[in-house]
Scaffold this active site. Structure first.
Site, mmCIF file in Angstrom:
data_model
loop_
_atom_site.group_PDB
_atom_site.id
_atom_site.type_symbol
_atom_site.label_atom_id
_atom_site.label_comp_id
_atom_site.label_asym_id
_atom_site.label_seq_id
_atom_site.Cartn_x
_atom_site.Cartn_y
_atom_site.Cartn_z
ATOM 1 N N ARG A 1 0.851 -1.183 0.000
ATOM 2 C CA ARG A 1 0.000 0.000 0.000
ATOM 3 C C ARG A 1 0.892 1.239 0.000
ATOM 4 O O ARG A 1 2.023 1.206 0.514
ATOM 5 C CB ARG A 1 -0.886 0.036 1.252
ATOM 6 C CG ARG A 1 -2.038 -0.944 1.224
ATOM 7 C CD ARG A 1 -3.155 -0.522 0.257
ATOM 8 N NE ARG A 1 -4.285 -1.439 0.303
ATOM 9 C CZ ARG A 1 -4.512 -2.431 -0.569
ATOM 10 N NH1 ARG A 1 -3.683 -2.637 -1.576
ATOM 11 N NH2 ARG A 1 -5.570 -3.206 -0.447
ATOM 12 N N HIS B 1 -1.714 1.062 -9.437
ATOM 13 C CA HIS B 1 -2.346 0.073 -8.550
ATOM 14 C C HIS B 1 -2.942 -1.063 -9.404
ATOM 15 O O HIS B 1 -4.138 -1.372 -9.309
ATOM 16 C CB HIS B 1 -3.448 0.720 -7.687
ATOM 17 C CG HIS B 1 -3.768 -0.102 -6.463
ATOM 18 N ND1 HIS B 1 -4.073 0.447 -5.242
ATOM 19 C CD2 HIS B 1 -3.835 -1.450 -6.278
ATOM 20 C CE1 HIS B 1 -4.316 -0.523 -4.369
ATOM 21 N NE2 HIS B 1 -4.179 -1.684 -4.980
HETATM 22 P P1 NAP Z 1 -1.766 -11.955 4.084
HETATM 23 O O1 NAP Z 1 -1.902 -13.331 3.547
HETATM 24 O O2 NAP Z 1 -2.597 -11.536 5.235
HETATM 25 O O3 NAP Z 1 -0.212 -11.761 4.458
HETATM 26 C C1 NAP Z 1 0.243 -10.658 5.161
HETATM 27 C C2 NAP Z 1 1.675 -10.921 5.608
HETATM 28 O O4 NAP Z 1 2.180 -9.743 6.267
HETATM 29 C C3 NAP Z 1 1.782 -12.061 6.609
HETATM 30 O O5 NAP Z 1 2.924 -12.837 6.337
HETATM 31 C C4 NAP Z 1 1.934 -11.346 7.943
HETATM 32 O O6 NAP Z 1 2.647 -12.064 8.931
HETATM 33 C C5 NAP Z 1 2.719 -10.128 7.512
HETATM 34 N N1 NAP Z 1 2.592 -9.043 8.502
HETATM 35 C C6 NAP Z 1 1.481 -8.372 8.865
HETATM 36 N N2 NAP Z 1 1.761 -7.478 9.834
HETATM 37 C C7 NAP Z 1 3.091 -7.603 10.092
HETATM 38 C C8 NAP Z 1 3.966 -6.977 11.007
HETATM 39 N N3 NAP Z 1 3.556 -6.041 11.864
HETATM 40 N N4 NAP Z 1 5.260 -7.367 10.997
HETATM 41 C C9 NAP Z 1 5.699 -8.347 10.157
HETATM 42 N N5 NAP Z 1 4.897 -8.973 9.253
HETATM 43 C C10 NAP Z 1 3.612 -8.606 9.227
HETATM 44 O O7 NAP Z 1 -2.006 -10.879 2.949
HETATM 45 P P2 NAP Z 1 -1.883 -11.069 1.363
HETATM 46 O O8 NAP Z 1 -3.102 -11.716 0.841
HETATM 47 O O9 NAP Z 1 -0.568 -11.680 1.067
HETATM 48 O O10 NAP Z 1 -1.900 -9.534 0.882
HETATM 49 C C11 NAP Z 1 -0.909 -8.635 1.327
HETATM 50 C C12 NAP Z 1 -1.227 -7.217 0.886
HETATM 51 O O11 NAP Z 1 -0.951 -7.052 -0.506
HETATM 52 C C13 NAP Z 1 -2.668 -6.766 1.021
HETATM 53 O O12 NAP Z 1 -2.999 -6.432 2.340
HETATM 54 C C14 NAP Z 1 -2.699 -5.553 0.096
HETATM 55 O O13 NAP Z 1 -2.336 -4.391 0.827
HETATM 56 C C15 NAP Z 1 -1.615 -5.866 -0.940
HETATM 57 N N6 NAP Z 1 -2.179 -6.104 -2.289
HETATM 58 C C16 NAP Z 1 -1.852 -5.256 -3.290
HETATM 59 C C17 NAP Z 1 -2.323 -5.478 -4.570
HETATM 60 C C18 NAP Z 1 -1.928 -4.597 -5.718
HETATM 61 O O14 NAP Z 1 -2.451 -4.730 -6.815
HETATM 62 N N7 NAP Z 1 -0.988 -3.696 -5.519
HETATM 63 C C19 NAP Z 1 -3.149 -6.583 -4.831
HETATM 64 C C20 NAP Z 1 -3.475 -7.418 -3.777
HETATM 65 C C21 NAP Z 1 -2.991 -7.174 -2.499
HETATM 66 P P3 NAP Z 1 2.038 -13.423 9.544
HETATM 67 O O15 NAP Z 1 2.038 -14.417 8.400
HETATM 68 O O16 NAP Z 1 3.007 -13.803 10.592
HETATM 69 O O17 NAP Z 1 0.673 -13.115 10.035
HETATM 70 C C1 GLV Z 2 -5.638 -4.754 -4.009
HETATM 71 O O1 GLV Z 2 -5.002 -3.801 -3.761
HETATM 72 C C2 GLV Z 2 -6.009 -5.754 -3.063
HETATM 73 O O2 GLV Z 2 -5.915 -5.529 -1.847
HETATM 74 O O3 GLV Z 2 -6.422 -6.845 -3.514
#
Ligand code: NAP
Ligand code: GLV
Length: 312
Positions: A227, A275
C-alpha cells in the site's frame, strides 16, 4: 425469493459479473443503483471496496461481507463494518498469480539491469553491463502471507536467494524466514531487492522509511505493491537521489490516482503502475464468493476471515 448479493461497481463490468454468477442461485444488484436505502433489508451479502462509512451498517440482514481486495484497510475505518458480520478477504488463484507475475517481472527487470539498458538504447549506446547470477541476488519480501509466500516460492524456483519477513516464523522451501521487529535489521542488511507485500496496519505504516532504507545495501532496489501508506515518499526520493537506492518500482501510493504534481512521475529511476499489480477479476473472484456462500448456507466454515484485531 433468491438471496441478494450487492456488488460495488457492478455496472462497470456487468456482463462479466452476470456471466460469473450465472447458474448460481442468487440475485446480484449494483451497490450504487441500490441506493443503500431502498430494500436494505433484502440484502444478504455484499462484495465491496471502500464502502462509504456507515453504509454496510445500514443493511440490517447482512450475513457476510466480502472484500473485493486481499487487503482490508479499506474496511478498517470507524464504523465501516457492522459488529458481528464476518469479513472474508479476497484470496484466490488468479489474484495470487497476477501478483507473482508482477513481482517476478519487476525483480527480473532490476536484476537484469533493464532500466539501464533502456536508458542506453535511448542514447544509442552499445554497452554490456555486468550479469549477476540469480543465486547471488538477495531478494527480501516484506510480508510472507498468501501473496508474499507465492512470490517467494516463484523467485526461489528461478534461483534467487530469497528471505521473507513476517510477524510469525514461516517454513517455506528455500526461503529464509525472518520474523518480528528484532529480525528486521538483519533482513534489510541482506536484501538487494526489497519487495513490500505487507497489509497496511498501524504497525506496518511508513515501514519504507529513511532509517530502514539506510539499512539496505548500497545500490538496492525497492518494489512496493503493498500500500502507498507503507512508503515515506520523501525518504524514498532522498535515497534515490543520493544514489543509495538504484531504482524503485511503485504500484501503490498514499493518494491514488498519483497526483499530477508528484515528483515520482518524472523521476528517472522510478517506474510507476496505477495500482494494477494484480486485479480482482469477476470470473475468479465470483468462484471464491460462490464457494463461501455455498459453505455458509451449509453451515460450514467460511474464509479466509479478516482479523480486525490484527488489522489484516
Ligand atoms: P496476508 O496473507 O494476510 O499476508 C500478510 C503478511 O504480512 C503475513 O505474512 C503477515 O505475517 C505479515 N505481517 C502483517 N503485519 C506484520 C507486522 N507487523 N510485521 C511483520 N509482518 C507482518 O495478505 P496477502 O493476501 O498476502 O496480501 C498482502 C497485501 O498485498 C494486502 O494487504 C494488500 O495491501 C496488498 N495487495 C496489493 C495489490 C496490488 O495490486 N498492488 C493486490 C493485492 C494485495 P504473519 O504471516 O506472521 O501473520
Ligand atoms: C488490491 O489492492 C487488493 O488488496 O487486492
Amino acid at each position: 425469493m433468491p438471496e441478494v448479493l450487492l456488488i460495488k461497481d457492478y455496472l462497470e463490468q456487468q456482463a462479466e459479473w452476470a456471466a460469473a454468477f450465472q447458474g448460481f442461485d442468487i440475485e446480484v444488484r449494483d451497490w450504487k443503483a441500490h441506493g443503500m436505502r431502498e430494500a436494505a433489508a433484502e440484502i444478504d451479502y455484499a462484495l465491496v471496496w471502500h464502502p462509504e462509512p456507515g453504509a454496510l451498517a445500514r443493511l440490517p440482514n447482512l450475513k457476510l461481507i466480502f472484500s473485493l481486495g486481499a487487503g482490508i484497510d479499506h474496511l478498517t475505518g470507524d464504523g465501516r463494518v457492522p459488529p458481528g458480520v464476518p469479513v472474508i478477504r479476497m484470496v484466490e488463484e488468479t489474484l495470487t498469480a497476477g501478483m507473482t507475475e508482477y513481482v517476478l517481472y519487476q525483480v527480473l527487470r532490476f536484476h537484469r539491469a533493464m532500466p539501464e539498458y533502456e536508458h542506453n538504447q535511448r542514447r544509442r549506446l552499445w554497452r554490456e553491463l555486468p550479469q549477476i547470477p540469480a543465486r547471488r541476488r538477495r531478494v527480501g519480501i516484506l510480508g510472507l502471507g498468501v501473496l508474499g509466500g507465492a512470490a517467494a516460492t516463484a523467485l526461489v524456483s528461478l534461483g534467487f536467494d530469497v528471505a521473507g519477513w513476517s510477524r510469525t516464523e514461516k517454513r517455506l522451501a528455500g526461503v529464509t524466514s525472518c520474523a518480528g521487529n528484532r529480525q528486521l535489521p538483519a533482513f534489510l542488511a541482506r536484501t538487494d531487492i526489497l519487495v513490500c507485500l505487507l497489509p497496511l496496519t498501524p504497525e506496518t505504516a511508513c515501514i519504507i522509511n529513511a532509517a530502514n532504507l539506510a539499512q539496505l545495501p548500497q545500490g538496492a532496489f525497492v518494489i512496493n505493491a503493498g500500500r502507498g501508506g507503507h512508503c515515506v515518499e520523501a525518504d524514498l526520493l532522498a535515497a534515490l537521489d543520493s544514489g543509495h537506492l538504484a531504482g524503485a518500482a511503485l504500484d501503490v501510493f498514499p493518494s491514488e490516482p498519483l497526483p499530477q504534481h508528484s515528483p515520482l512521475w518524472r523521476h528517472p529511476r522510478v517506474s510507476i503502475t496505477p495500482h494494477a499489480a494484480s486485479k480482482t477479476l469477476p470470473a475468479s473472484s465470483a468462484r471464491h464468493v460462490i464457494d463461501n456462500i455455498t459453505r455458509f448456507r451449509a453451515g460450514r466454515a467460511v474464509g479466509p476471515l479478516a482479523d480486525f484485531a490484527r488489522g489484516y
